[in-house]
Design a protein around this motif. Structure first.
Motif, short mmCIF file in Angstrom:
data_model
loop_
_atom_site.label_atom_id
_atom_site.label_comp_id
_atom_site.label_asym_id
_atom_site.label_seq_id
_atom_site.Cartn_x
_atom_site.Cartn_y
_atom_site.Cartn_z
N MET A 29 3.79 6.41 2.67
CA MET A 29 3.08 6.15 1.41
C MET A 29 2.42 4.78 1.45
SD MET A 29 4.60 5.33 -2.31
CE MET A 29 5.38 3.93 -1.64
N LYS A 30 3.18 3.77 1.93
CA LYS A 30 2.64 2.41 1.99
C LYS A 30 1.43 2.36 2.92
CE LYS A 30 5.02 -0.75 -0.36
NZ LYS A 30 4.32 -1.74 -1.22
N GLU A 31 1.53 3.08 4.04
CA GLU A 31 0.42 3.11 5.00
C GLU A 31 -0.83 3.69 4.33
OE1 GLU A 31 1.71 5.13 8.64
OE2 GLU A 31 -0.39 5.81 8.78
N VAL A 32 -0.65 4.78 3.58
CA VAL A 32 -1.80 5.40 2.90
C VAL A 32 -2.38 4.43 1.86
CG1 VAL A 32 -2.53 7.31 1.41
CG2 VAL A 32 -0.96 7.75 3.30
N LEU A 33 -1.48 3.79 1.09
CA LEU A 33 -1.95 2.85 0.07
C LEU A 33 -2.79 1.74 0.69
CD1 LEU A 33 1.17 2.25 -2.24
CD2 LEU A 33 -0.96 3.42 -2.80
N ALA A 66 -6.12 2.90 1.88
CA ALA A 66 -7.05 3.23 0.80
C ALA A 66 -7.41 2.00 -0.03
CB ALA A 66 -6.42 4.31 -0.11
N GLY A 67 -6.85 0.86 0.31
CA GLY A 67 -7.16 -0.37 -0.44
C GLY A 67 -6.55 -0.40 -1.83
N VAL A 68 -5.45 0.31 -2.04
CA VAL A 68 -4.81 0.35 -3.36
C VAL A 68 -3.86 -0.85 -3.49
CG1 VAL A 68 -3.27 1.70 -4.85
CG2 VAL A 68 -4.95 2.87 -3.41
N PRO A 69 -3.94 -1.61 -4.58
CA PRO A 69 -3.06 -2.76 -4.75
C PRO A 69 -1.58 -2.35 -4.80
CG PRO A 69 -4.78 -2.72 -6.45
CD PRO A 69 -4.87 -1.44 -5.71
N THR A 70 -0.76 -3.01 -3.98
CA THR A 70 0.67 -2.69 -3.92
C THR A 70 1.42 -3.93 -3.43
OG1 THR A 70 2.28 -1.09 -3.05
CG2 THR A 70 0.54 -1.76 -1.53
N ALA A 71 2.75 -3.92 -3.52
CA ALA A 71 3.53 -5.09 -3.10
C ALA A 71 3.46 -5.26 -1.58
CB ALA A 71 4.99 -4.91 -3.52
N ALA A 89 -6.48 3.24 -7.98
CA ALA A 89 -5.33 3.81 -7.27
C ALA A 89 -5.49 5.31 -7.00
CB ALA A 89 -4.04 3.54 -8.06
N ILE A 90 -5.56 6.10 -8.07
CA ILE A 90 -5.50 7.57 -7.89
C ILE A 90 -6.70 8.09 -7.09
CG2 ILE A 90 -5.45 9.80 -9.08
CD1 ILE A 90 -2.86 8.36 -9.62
N GLU A 91 -7.91 7.72 -7.51
CA GLU A 91 -9.09 8.30 -6.84
C GLU A 91 -9.17 7.88 -5.37
OE1 GLU A 91 -12.17 7.34 -9.67
OE2 GLU A 91 -11.36 8.83 -11.08
N PRO A 92 -8.99 6.58 -5.05
CA PRO A 92 -8.99 6.24 -3.61
C PRO A 92 -7.88 6.93 -2.83
CG PRO A 92 -8.92 4.24 -4.99
CD PRO A 92 -8.87 5.40 -5.91
N GLY A 125 3.72 5.19 -10.06
CA GLY A 125 4.66 4.28 -10.72
C GLY A 125 4.10 2.87 -10.51
N LEU A 126 3.68 2.24 -11.59
CA LEU A 126 2.94 0.98 -11.48
C LEU A 126 3.69 -0.18 -12.10
CD1 LEU A 126 0.04 2.88 -12.96
CD2 LEU A 126 -0.33 1.70 -10.80
N MET A 127 3.37 -1.38 -11.62
CA MET A 127 3.81 -2.56 -12.33
C MET A 127 2.55 -3.29 -12.79
SD MET A 127 6.85 -5.09 -11.29
CE MET A 127 8.19 -4.08 -11.84
N LEU A 128 2.51 -3.66 -14.06
CA LEU A 128 1.35 -4.35 -14.61
C LEU A 128 1.57 -5.84 -14.40
CD1 LEU A 128 0.93 -2.27 -17.90
CD2 LEU A 128 0.08 -1.79 -15.60
N THR A 129 1.10 -6.34 -13.26
CA THR A 129 1.33 -7.74 -12.90
C THR A 129 0.19 -8.61 -13.45
OG1 THR A 129 0.03 -7.82 -10.85
CG2 THR A 129 2.25 -6.88 -10.70
N ALA A 130 0.39 -9.92 -13.34
CA ALA A 130 -0.65 -10.84 -13.80
C ALA A 130 -1.95 -10.62 -13.02
CB ALA A 130 -0.16 -12.27 -13.63
N GLU A 131 -1.84 -10.09 -11.79
CA GLU A 131 -3.05 -9.82 -10.98
C GLU A 131 -3.61 -8.41 -11.19
OE1 GLU A 131 -1.08 -10.73 -7.26
OE2 GLU A 131 -0.33 -12.30 -8.58
N GLY A 132 -3.06 -7.70 -12.17
CA GLY A 132 -3.54 -6.34 -12.42
C GLY A 132 -2.48 -5.34 -11.99
N PRO A 133 -2.75 -4.03 -12.25
CA PRO A 133 -1.74 -3.02 -11.94
C PRO A 133 -1.54 -2.86 -10.43
CG PRO A 133 -3.78 -1.99 -12.73
CD PRO A 133 -3.95 -3.46 -12.89
N LYS A 134 -0.29 -2.78 -10.00
CA LYS A 134 0.01 -2.51 -8.58
C LYS A 134 0.90 -1.28 -8.49
CE LYS A 134 -0.55 -7.22 -6.96
NZ LYS A 134 -0.03 -8.29 -6.11
N VAL A 135 0.67 -0.47 -7.46
CA VAL A 135 1.46 0.75 -7.29
C VAL A 135 2.80 0.41 -6.64
CG1 VAL A 135 1.58 2.98 -6.11
CG2 VAL A 135 -0.57 2.23 -7.16
#
Ligand code: AMP
Ligand code: GLY
Length: 410
Positions: free
Chosen positions: A90-94, A97-102, A233-236, A255-265
């Motif tokens: 999952m992390k590799e796909v994120l 796809a350029g999706v913000p994550t930890a 996140a979803i579309e990419p 499942g997201l966290m709404l961080t100060a830098e925006g939502p991250k998956v």
């Protein structure tokens, strides 16, 4: 339309309850508290639509098997379900796809894992790569506890093979949000967002569980948040899956966290959330059967619409949950709870015994209240919970409390 729901928990009860507004429903195997339950393998049933609830059968390829029989299935094949079956993948796909994550690392050997842990700034997150029923995640400020967790997972002691590979990531902070999107392989539409309560105790104390309650809508998400999550996140992700030859038809639950830098998956799940489903679906105004059938056909046309009200669900759990729930205790008060205006009791870990329903799992009931706003939905849910009883029953008392107060302040 005739619809078969596969699964046996509160989520499947809610799916069946809402599908039954417009469809003839069967739930397999269901449970003694779900009226439409039948004990037959889904392969042996005939229906216009099959909806697969839990992750385990998706990961092991039930959707593929049913599709090979020519059935119309809502739920990804084993290829797409790997998003939930392997957090490393999952992390590799994120990332691709350029999706913000930890920030994270994936490890199967202790030394590099422990070295990576030490490079993190101070809140440590350790996850099993494989499925662990929502319990394979440890978030801790203690490096010693994080190290112990890594050792227990990698050795196979804690979660068997599911833990022999671990994902270690930096801890993020902020409110959490669950966005469930219905995907048809190319496009996706979002349902109303929800917030889940993962820890067993009030004030987010104690170990992680499958989820102790949820509410929807989520005031802290604000207008525009769902579109941001869809765009970033979803579309990419759907496009990245497609690029890998994966035709993803089912729920993509971020499942997201709404961080100060925006939502991250934080994670993707490949199915409806439990207990988010028990608040998101009752609010749906559109025809769920049509929506899911369109997605299963690869031709989404409907745009889901939900009511302007709110829903709150409180999970009532057996003594000892999440570690070792005590089973077999007689349950009372479900009918009284259901009689309260706006309340629906969804049955999860229950079975029938001579005197009626008894506990048969950790999360036993999910009690949903609906009302014009979060405060009223919450009051109804908790009034209903006060009618339900069994020996050792426990539940959180603070589900949606802060959100209901924020709603009043706005
Ligand atoms: P997951 O199954 O990956 O969603 O993790 C379960 C729960 O652990 C999440 O709902 C969060 O509460 C928490 N969690 C997961 N990843 C992180 C992270 N990177 N930072 C802080 N908390 C996290
Ligand atoms: N409520 C969290 C989950 O369904 O995984």
């Amino acid at each position: 339309m005739r619809a078969v729901v596969v699964g046996s928990g509160g989520r499947e009860h809610a799916l069946a309850h809402v599908l039954s507004r417009t469809a003839e429903v069967v739930v397999t195997p269901g449970n003694a508290g779900i009226p439409w339950s039948v004990a037959a393998p889904p392969e042996d049933l005939e229906a216009d639509l099959f909806v697969i609830g839990p992750e385990a059968p998706l990961v092991e390829g039930l959707a593929d098997r049913l599709r090979r029989q020519g059935k119309r299935v809502f739920g990804p094949g084993a290829d797409g379900a790997r998003l939930e079956g392997s957090k490393a993948w999952m992390k590799e796909v994120l990332v691709s796809a350029g999706v913000p994550t930890a920030r994270h690392g994936t490890f199967s050997e202790p030394e590099p894992a422990l070295a990576f842990l030490e490079s993190l700034p101070g809140l440590y997150v350790v996850k099993t790569d494989g499925l662990a029923a929502g319990k394979g995640v440890v978030v801790t400020e203690s490096l010693a506890e994080a190290r112990e967790t890594v050792r227990g997972y990698l050795s196979g002691e804690a979660f068997g093979d599911a833990g022999r590979t671990v994902v270690i990531e930096e801890g993020l902070s902020g409110p959490e949000l669950s966005v469930l999107a219905i995907c048809d392989g190319r496009t996706a539409v979002a349902l109303e967002p929800a917030q889940d309560f993962k820890r067993v105790g009030d004030g987010d104390r104690g170990p992680n569980t499958g989820g102790m309650g949820a509410y929807s809508p989520v005031p802290v998400a604000g207008p525009g948040m769902v579109s941001t999550v869809m765009e970033r996140a979803i579309e990419p992700t759907v496009a990245a899956l497609r690029g890998r030859g994966i035709d993803y038809r089912g729920v993509l639950y971020a499942g997201l966290m709404l961080t100060a830098e925006g939502p991250k998956v934080l994670e993707y799940n490949v199915r409806f959330g439990d207990p988010e489903t028990q608040v998101v679906l009752p609010r749906l105004r559109s025809d769920l059967a049509t929506l899911l059938a369109e997605a299963a056909d690869g031709s989404l046309r409907s745009i889901p619409e939900s009511d302007d009200g709110a829903a709150v669900t409180v999970v009532c759990a057996a003594e000892g949950y999440p570690s070792a729930p005590r089973l077999g205790d007689p349950i009372s008060g479900i009918d009284e709870a259901n009689a309260i205006e706006g309340v629906t009791v969804f049955a999860a870990g229950v079975r029938a015994d001579v005197g009626g329903l008894v506990t048969a799992g950790g999360r036993v009931l999910s009690v949903t209240g609906q009302g014009p706003n979060l405060a009223s939905a919450r009051a109804r849910a908790y009034e209903a919970v006060s009618k339900v009883r069994w020996r050792g029953m426990h539940h959180r008392t603070d589900i949606a409390e802060r959100a209901a107060n924020e709603e009043i302040d706005r």
